[in-house]
Design a protein around this motif. Structure first.
Motif, short mmCIF file in Angstrom:
data_model
loop_
_atom_site.label_atom_id
_atom_site.label_comp_id
_atom_site.label_asym_id
_atom_site.label_seq_id
_atom_site.Cartn_x
_atom_site.Cartn_y
_atom_site.Cartn_z
N GLY A 127 -7.48 -25.59 11.15
CA GLY A 127 -7.62 -27.01 11.44
C GLY A 127 -9.02 -27.45 11.82
N ARG A 128 -9.99 -26.55 11.75
CA ARG A 128 -11.38 -26.89 12.08
C ARG A 128 -12.28 -26.70 10.87
NH1 ARG A 128 -13.57 -23.76 16.94
NH2 ARG A 128 -15.21 -25.27 16.57
N MET A 129 -13.29 -27.57 10.73
CA MET A 129 -14.24 -27.43 9.64
C MET A 129 -15.23 -26.33 10.01
SD MET A 129 -16.84 -30.16 7.80
CE MET A 129 -15.97 -31.49 8.49
N GLU A 130 -15.23 -25.26 9.22
CA GLU A 130 -16.12 -24.13 9.47
C GLU A 130 -17.45 -24.28 8.76
OE1 GLU A 130 -15.54 -21.60 11.53
OE2 GLU A 130 -13.55 -22.35 12.05
N GLN A 131 -17.42 -24.90 7.57
CA GLN A 131 -18.65 -25.04 6.78
C GLN A 131 -18.50 -26.26 5.88
OE1 GLN A 131 -19.53 -21.57 4.44
NE2 GLN A 131 -21.59 -22.24 3.97
N CYS A 132 -19.58 -26.98 5.70
CA CYS A 132 -19.58 -28.14 4.82
C CYS A 132 -20.92 -28.18 4.11
CB CYS A 132 -19.36 -29.41 5.64
SG CYS A 132 -19.26 -30.89 4.60
N GLY A 133 -20.87 -28.41 2.81
CA GLY A 133 -22.13 -28.47 2.07
C GLY A 133 -21.90 -28.68 0.60
N ALA A 134 -22.98 -28.61 -0.15
CA ALA A 134 -22.91 -28.76 -1.61
C ALA A 134 -22.08 -27.64 -2.19
CB ALA A 134 -24.31 -28.74 -2.20
N SER A 135 -21.35 -27.94 -3.24
CA SER A 135 -20.48 -26.95 -3.87
C SER A 135 -21.23 -25.67 -4.22
CB SER A 135 -19.86 -27.53 -5.14
OG SER A 135 -19.06 -28.63 -4.84
#
Length: 106
Positions: A27-35
């Protein structure tokens, strides 16, 4: 452009359909970025895990020095006995240095 959130468990699908990806865990965002960045990170992690699995498999099968120590009881026992003997020798050298070192001057 249209912004939308698409939830999937299929890595290929997520990377093919998006410009940006968020990796969620518990339920937590671990990583976010460009594909492409996420794909590179996931690919690197996958390669590292495969290498680690191969190394552990080799060790469990008795390959390499660590594998021999893990699977060969007599080798492990001999090494342990040798280390114990060396420790005793070092202790004796510290306690009785004159027994091991001699100087003579002419």
């Amino acid at each position: 452009g249209v912004t939308f959130i698409y939830i999937t468990h299929d890595q290929g699908e997520a990377l093919a359909m998006s410009d940006r990806v968020a990796v969620m865990s518990a339920g937590r965002m671990e990583q976010c970025g460009a594909s492409a960045d996420i794909y590179g990170t996931v690919s690197g992690l996958k390669a590292s895990l495969e290498q680690t699995a191969k190394m552990l498999g080799n060790m469990n099968n008795g390959k390499g020095s660590a594998g021999q120590l893990l699977t060969n009881d007599s080798l492990y026992t001999n090494l342990s006995n040798s280390l114990e003997s060396l420790n005793l020798l070092l202790q004796d050298m510290k306690e009785n240095p004159k027994k091991y070192v001699h100087f003579s001057l002419f």
